[in-house]
Design an enzyme around this catalytic site. Structure first.
Site, PDB file in Angstrom:
ATOM      1  N   ASP A 218       0.983  -1.102   0.089  1.00 48.59           N
ATOM      2  CA  ASP A 218      -0.145  -0.138  -0.066  1.00 48.59           C
ATOM      3  C   ASP A 218       0.875   1.360   0.058  1.00 48.59           C
ATOM      4  O   ASP A 218       1.601   1.496   1.115  1.00 48.59           O
ATOM      5  CB  ASP A 218      -0.832  -0.109   1.250  1.00 48.59           C
ATOM      6  CG  ASP A 218      -1.816   1.387   1.458  1.00 48.59           C
ATOM      7  OD1 ASP A 218      -1.436   2.286   0.453  1.00 48.59           O
ATOM      8  OD2 ASP A 218      -2.765   1.352   1.909  1.00 48.59           O
TER       9      ASP A 218
ATOM     10  N   TRP B  15       5.260  -3.229   7.721  1.00 52.60           N
ATOM     11  CA  TRP B  15       3.790  -4.587   7.384  1.00 52.60           C
ATOM     12  C   TRP B  15       4.642  -5.459   6.777  1.00 52.60           C
ATOM     13  O   TRP B  15       5.379  -5.303   5.699  1.00 52.60           O
ATOM     14  CB  TRP B  15       2.888  -3.496   6.690  1.00 52.60           C
ATOM     15  CG  TRP B  15       2.173  -4.452   5.861  1.00 52.60           C
ATOM     16  CD1 TRP B  15       2.332  -4.494   4.453  1.00 52.60           C
ATOM     17  CD2 TRP B  15       0.649  -4.800   6.383  1.00 52.60           C
ATOM     18  NE1 TRP B  15       1.067  -5.508   4.102  1.00 52.60           N
ATOM     19  CE2 TRP B  15       0.325  -5.648   5.300  1.00 52.60           C
ATOM     20  CE3 TRP B  15       0.132  -4.995   7.514  1.00 52.60           C
ATOM     21  CZ2 TRP B  15      -0.778  -6.160   5.368  1.00 52.60           C
ATOM     22  CZ3 TRP B  15      -1.143  -5.531   7.620  1.00 52.60           C
ATOM     23  CH2 TRP B  15      -1.706  -6.292   6.602  1.00 52.60           C
TER      24      TRP B  15
ATOM     25  N   ASP C  58       8.357   1.438   4.779  1.00 55.74           N
ATOM     26  CA  ASP C  58       8.324   2.884   4.045  1.00 55.74           C
ATOM     27  C   ASP C  58       9.805   3.683   4.291  1.00 55.74           C
ATOM     28  O   ASP C  58      10.459   3.288   5.148  1.00 55.74           O
ATOM     29  CB  ASP C  58       7.423   3.731   4.874  1.00 55.74           C
ATOM     30  CG  ASP C  58       5.810   3.401   4.410  1.00 55.74           C
ATOM     31  OD1 ASP C  58       5.556   2.564   3.547  1.00 55.74           O
ATOM     32  OD2 ASP C  58       4.969   3.614   5.359  1.00 55.74           O
TER      33      ASP C  58
ATOM     34  N   ASN D 111      -2.854  -2.229   6.892  1.00 53.45           N
ATOM     35  CA  ASN D 111      -1.414  -1.585   6.070  1.00 53.45           C
ATOM     36  C   ASN D 111      -1.714  -0.115   5.646  1.00 53.45           C
ATOM     37  O   ASN D 111      -0.567   0.169   5.200  1.00 53.45           O
ATOM     38  CB  ASN D 111      -1.006  -2.475   5.215  1.00 53.45           C
ATOM     39  CG  ASN D 111      -1.619  -2.290   3.737  1.00 53.45           C
ATOM     40  OD1 ASN D 111      -2.020  -1.624   3.639  1.00 53.45           O
ATOM     41  ND2 ASN D 111      -0.857  -3.126   2.925  1.00 53.45           N
ATOM     42  N   ASP D 112      -2.872   0.606   5.818  1.00 51.42           N
ATOM     43  CA  ASP D 112      -2.981   1.729   5.563  1.00 51.42           C
ATOM     44  C   ASP D 112      -2.166   3.035   6.515  1.00 51.42           C
ATOM     45  O   ASP D 112      -3.104   3.453   7.040  1.00 51.42           O
ATOM     46  CB  ASP D 112      -4.451   1.967   5.019  1.00 51.42           C
ATOM     47  CG  ASP D 112      -4.531   3.404   4.237  1.00 51.42           C
ATOM     48  OD1 ASP D 112      -3.498   3.898   3.893  1.00 51.42           O
ATOM     49  OD2 ASP D 112      -5.636   3.691   4.133  1.00 51.42           O
TER      50      ASP D 112
ATOM     51  N   TYR E  67       6.593  10.492   4.828  1.00 49.93           N
ATOM     52  CA  TYR E  67       6.616   9.423   3.946  1.00 49.93           C
ATOM     53  C   TYR E  67       7.018   9.936   2.429  1.00 49.93           C
ATOM     54  O   TYR E  67       6.420  10.682   1.629  1.00 49.93           O
ATOM     55  CB  TYR E  67       5.129   8.926   3.868  1.00 49.93           C
ATOM     56  CG  TYR E  67       5.041   7.750   2.864  1.00 49.93           C
ATOM     57  CD1 TYR E  67       5.591   6.439   3.101  1.00 49.93           C
ATOM     58  CD2 TYR E  67       4.036   7.963   1.880  1.00 49.93           C
ATOM     59  CE1 TYR E  67       5.264   5.470   2.082  1.00 49.93           C
ATOM     60  CE2 TYR E  67       3.924   6.933   0.793  1.00 49.93           C
ATOM     61  CZ  TYR E  67       4.668   5.764   0.856  1.00 49.93           C
ATOM     62  OH  TYR E  67       4.409   4.881   0.031  1.00 49.93           O
TER      63      TYR E  67
ATOM     64  N   THR F 212       7.711   3.362  -0.712  1.00 55.76           N
ATOM     65  CA  THR F 212       7.390   1.613   0.025  1.00 55.76           C
ATOM     66  C   THR F 212       8.435   0.982  -0.896  1.00 55.76           C
ATOM     67  O   THR F 212       8.201   0.592  -2.226  1.00 55.76           O
ATOM     68  CB  THR F 212       6.187   1.352   0.185  1.00 55.76           C
ATOM     69  OG1 THR F 212       5.263   2.389   0.534  1.00 55.76           O
ATOM     70  CG2 THR F 212       6.183  -0.121   0.956  1.00 55.76           C
TER      71      THR F 212
HETATM   72  N1  ABN Z   1       2.422   2.599   4.236  1.00 54.29           N
HETATM   73  C1  ABN Z   1       2.357   3.495   3.062  1.00 54.29           C
HETATM   74  C2  ABN Z   1       1.335   4.874   3.636  1.00 54.29           C
HETATM   75  C3  ABN Z   1       1.897   5.875   4.141  1.00 54.29           C
HETATM   76  C4  ABN Z   1       1.147   6.953   4.342  1.00 54.29           C
HETATM   77  C5  ABN Z   1      -0.050   6.617   4.751  1.00 54.29           C
HETATM   78  C6  ABN Z   1      -0.747   5.585   4.289  1.00 54.29           C
HETATM   79  C7  ABN Z   1       0.073   4.377   3.581  1.00 54.29           C
END
Ligand code: ABN
Length: 177
Positions: free
Chosen positions: A76, A101, A120, A148-149, A161, A164
């Site tokens: 994700d 994750w 990430d 995993n969000d 962020y 990933t």
């Molecule tokens: N793991 C990726 C992600 C980053 C920020 C918000 C949602 C998902």
């Protein structure tokens, strides 16, 4: 260029005197029939054409810039392979997340299941390229351990962020020999 004209004129005159119209037509006919029969069986190089066709049919499950890449079954986020990194290392100037994750993905190349860590990459603004949301095995957000969000940069010095990665960290039990 007079010598050129004279040369071809004399050749043409000699040919007209020595070769009859019928025999000239016969020769031209033979040439046409011969090339029609021979050309299709000549060994043309078709390698380029085949390589092009194979390239078009490229298996996305083995292309780590595509969401369908086998390691991305539970991803994700934005793929680091589209953001200056690789499928297992962060782009320069970013830092790998301290928490992650983990998912299990099936590798179609060897038929085994692998444990994949979706870390990430943190410390730079969102990459914005190649967003993938495969989420295999994910469950709703009220159970955080299986959701995993989440921004996994939460435990790093910078929570920003960027993208990933998907590193292989183990092999599934059923995949062991
Ligand atoms: N793991 C990726 C992600 C980053 C920020 C918000 C949602 C998902």
């Amino acid at each position: 260029m007079k010598w050129f004209d004279d040369f071809f004129e004399s050749k043409a005159r000699r040919a007209a005197q020595t070769i009859s119209r019928r025999s000239a037509l016969t020769r031209i006919g033979k040439l046409l029939v011969g090339s029609a029969l021979l050309l299709p069986v000549l060994p043309f190089d078709r390698v380029g054409k085949e390589a092009l066709a194979a390239g078009k049919k490229k298996d996305k499950r083995n292309d780590d810039t595509e969401c369908e890449y086998w390691r991305y079954c539970a991803v994700d986020g934005f793929l680091c392979t589209c953001c200056g990194g690789t499928n297992s290392s962060c782009p320069p100037g970013t830092e790998v997340s301290k928490v992650t994750w983990v998912g299990t993905c099936h590798n179609p190349n060897d038929g085994k299941d692998y444990l994949i860590s979706y870390n990430d990459c943190c410390g730079a603004t969102t990459c914005g390229r190649c967003l993938c949301n495969s989420n295999e095995g994910e469950r709703p957000g009220y159970r955080m351990g299986v959701h995993n969000d989440i921004n996994w940069c939460m435990a790093n010095s910078s929570n920003m962020y960027h993208c990933t990665v998907a590193a292989v960290v183990g092999i599934g039990e059923s995949g062991k020999d």
